[in-house]
Design a protein around this motif. Structure first.
Motif, PDB file in Angstrom:
ATOM      1  N   UNK A 144       0.808  -1.227   0.000  1.00 30.66           N
ATOM      2  CA  UNK A 144       0.000   0.000   0.000  1.00 30.66           C
ATOM      3  C   UNK A 144       0.838   1.273   0.000  1.00 30.66           C
ATOM      4  N   UNK A 145       2.041   1.235   0.538  1.00 30.03           N
ATOM      5  CA  UNK A 145       2.862   2.444   0.595  1.00 30.03           C
ATOM      6  C   UNK A 145       3.317   2.910  -0.790  1.00 30.03           C
ATOM      7  N   UNK A 146       3.337   1.974  -1.763  1.00 29.84           N
ATOM      8  CA  UNK A 146       3.726   2.340  -3.128  1.00 29.84           C
ATOM      9  C   UNK A 146       2.564   2.925  -3.926  1.00 29.84           C
ATOM     10  N   UNK A 147       1.375   2.839  -3.375  1.00 29.61           N
ATOM     11  CA  UNK A 147       0.191   3.250  -4.119  1.00 29.61           C
ATOM     12  C   UNK A 147       0.014   4.773  -4.176  1.00 29.61           C
ATOM     13  N   UNK A 148       0.606   5.507  -3.266  1.00 31.26           N
ATOM     14  CA  UNK A 148       0.464   6.967  -3.290  1.00 31.26           C
ATOM     15  C   UNK A 148       0.955   7.540  -4.628  1.00 31.26           C
ATOM     16  N   UNK A 149       2.123   7.085  -5.071  1.00 29.88           N
ATOM     17  CA  UNK A 149       2.676   7.586  -6.331  1.00 29.88           C
ATOM     18  C   UNK A 149       1.811   7.169  -7.509  1.00 29.88           C
ATOM     19  N   UNK A 150       1.254   5.988  -7.448  1.00 28.40           N
ATOM     20  CA  UNK A 150       0.398   5.530  -8.543  1.00 28.40           C
ATOM     21  C   UNK A 150      -0.902   6.326  -8.581  1.00 28.40           C
ATOM     22  N   UNK A 151      -1.421   6.659  -7.404  1.00 25.08           N
ATOM     23  CA  UNK A 151      -2.619   7.494  -7.338  1.00 25.08           C
ATOM     24  C   UNK A 151      -2.335   8.870  -7.907  1.00 25.08           C
ATOM     25  N   UNK A 152      -1.200   9.431  -7.545  1.00 25.78           N
ATOM     26  CA  UNK A 152      -0.835  10.754  -8.061  1.00 25.78           C
ATOM     27  C   UNK A 152      -0.696  10.736  -9.578  1.00 25.78           C
ATOM     28  N   UNK A 153      -0.096   9.694 -10.098  1.00 21.95           N
ATOM     29  CA  UNK A 153       0.063   9.588 -11.557  1.00 21.95           C
ATOM     30  C   UNK A 153      -1.290   9.466 -12.244  1.00 21.95           C
ATOM     31  N   UNK A 154      -2.188   8.702 -11.664  1.00 22.20           N
ATOM     32  CA  UNK A 154      -3.534   8.549 -12.214  1.00 22.20           C
ATOM     33  C   UNK A 154      -4.253   9.895 -12.253  1.00 22.20           C
ATOM     34  N   UNK A 155      -4.196  10.634 -11.159  1.00 19.10           N
ATOM     35  CA  UNK A 155      -4.877  11.927 -11.092  1.00 19.10           C
ATOM     36  C   UNK A 155      -4.229  12.952 -12.015  1.00 19.10           C
ATOM     37  N   UNK A 156      -2.929  12.887 -12.137  1.00 18.93           N
ATOM     38  CA  UNK A 156      -2.233  13.794 -13.056  1.00 18.93           C
ATOM     39  C   UNK A 156      -2.642  13.518 -14.499  1.00 18.93           C
ATOM     40  N   UNK A 157      -2.814  12.270 -14.833  1.00 19.68           N
ATOM     41  CA  UNK A 157      -3.253  11.895 -16.178  1.00 19.68           C
ATOM     42  C   UNK A 157      -4.646  12.458 -16.463  1.00 19.68           C
ATOM     43  N   UNK A 158      -5.541  12.381 -15.471  1.00 20.38           N
ATOM     44  CA  UNK A 158      -6.885  12.946 -15.640  1.00 20.38           C
ATOM     45  C   UNK A 158      -6.809  14.454 -15.885  1.00 20.38           C
ATOM     46  N   UNK A 159      -5.993  15.129 -15.104  1.00 21.14           N
ATOM     47  CA  UNK A 159      -5.859  16.581 -15.235  1.00 21.14           C
ATOM     48  C   UNK A 159      -5.309  16.947 -16.611  1.00 21.14           C
ATOM     49  N   UNK A 160      -4.351  16.178 -17.087  1.00 22.27           N
ATOM     50  CA  UNK A 160      -3.771  16.454 -18.409  1.00 22.27           C
ATOM     51  C   UNK A 160      -4.787  16.272 -19.528  1.00 22.27           C
ATOM     52  N   UNK A 161      -5.869  15.557 -19.226  1.00 25.13           N
ATOM     53  CA  UNK A 161      -6.958  15.384 -20.202  1.00 25.13           C
ATOM     54  C   UNK A 161      -8.152  16.270 -19.836  1.00 25.13           C
ATOM     55  N   UNK A 162      -7.843  17.421 -19.210  1.00 22.42           N
ATOM     56  CA  UNK A 162      -8.831  18.472 -18.934  1.00 22.42           C
ATOM     57  C   UNK A 162      -9.912  18.073 -17.933  1.00 22.42           C
ATOM     58  N   UNK A 163      -9.563  17.192 -16.993  1.00 20.61           N
ATOM     59  CA  UNK A 163     -10.469  16.886 -15.893  1.00 20.61           C
ATOM     60  C   UNK A 163     -10.033  17.672 -14.662  1.00 20.61           C
TER      61      UNK A 163
END
Length: 278
Positions: A144-163
């Motif tokens: 679970x400690x590695x998931x923070x970075x994966x969550x951030x990457x997921x959210x960054x991807x959404x933002x880059x697609x205008x979300x």
């Protein structure tokens, strides 16, 4: 008061939940006093959702997290319920189904992310995979400690697609939670909401607080901020969430698209029809 500045978890900070009083209400003293402001922001929410829908460029993801009785459903009903259901939906993140558990932990978050023009509310979210699994030791820390970075990457991807990604932790006190559980016990119409787990989970209050604090610190970013909303008073919770969402949407500077038809021709056709009458 700048609510975004007041309630935002500053990226890189050593934030603690004790930094935010759950019974804070700014200078407002009652629901009646807040009503006019809430009505204003609900009206603005409807306007901005209409702009999202007709432009089909941006989308909005609202993440709601809270401990039991924290007010996720109430926030959806009283604030986000102001929006047109045609372009708004709620995704519930309950215990993973067999299909969901067979995929990567972010699979269902990707599946339920908003399309262009859409508003989606996550009632609980992908953050359950760094909260519940941590508190109940369902997976080891090395996972679970590695998931923070994966969550951030997921959210960054959404933002880059205008979300636009906005995340709200509805912060209630332990005493207020007990009061709300009692209200459910006293009201037969709310008995369906009760479970033995509600009281069992209270025993993990401290562990959940620690898990939330770390998740908020690790994943509140400039592109996808976390807001800790005082939620002991439901009316203030509703106002604060509505106001913050409206202010972010306002910064998108959306306008109505230009007409795809020749307005002069349409007006001429209208005048001709009007002369002929019904």
């Amino acid at each position: 008061m700048d609510y975004r500045k007041r309630f935002r978890v500053k990226p890189g900070s050593k934030f603690k939940l004790s930094d935010q009083a759950p019974d804070f209400t700014d200078k407002l003293e009652s629901e009646e006093e807040a009503k006019a402001q809430l009505d204003h922001y609900q009206h603005r929410l409807r306007e901005f959702q209409d702009l999202l829908w007709v432009n089909q460029k941006h989308s909005l993801l609202i993440v709601l997290q809270a401990l039991d009785t924290g007010g996720k459903d109430g926030t959806i009903n009283h604030v986000l319920g102001a929006m047109n259901p045609q372009g708004c939906r709620v995704a519930h993140f309950r215990q993973p189904s067999a299909e969901e558990a067979a995929h990567d932990f972010l699979w269902r978050a990707h599946r339920d992310a908003p399309a262009a023009g859409e508003v989606v509310i996550f009632n609980r979210s992908h953050y359950e995979d760094v909260l519940v699994v941590r508190v109940h030791d369902l997976v080891p820390k090395s996972v679970w400690s590695k998931r923070y970075k994966r969550i951030d990457s997921f959210e960054k991807e959404l933002v880059e697609h205008d979300t636009l990604v906005l995340k709200f932790f509805l912060h209630i006190s332990k005493a207020e939670q007990l009061k709300r559980l009692k209200a459910r016990l006293d009201d037969p119409a709310k008995h369906w909401k009760l479970s033995a787990g509600d009281f069992a989970e209270r025993e993990h209050w401290h562990d959940y607080s620690k898990a939330y604090e770390e998740a908020l610190r690790e994943c509140s970013t400039a592109h996808a901020p976390w807001y800790v909303i005082p939620a002991d008073h439901k009316w203030f919770r509703n106002l604060a969430v509505a106001r913050i969402v409206v202010e972010h949407l306002d910064e998108l500077k959306m306008g109505y698209p230009k007409p795809a038809v020749d307005l002069k021709r349409i007006k001429a056709l209208y005048k001709k029809a009007a002369k002929r009458g019904a």
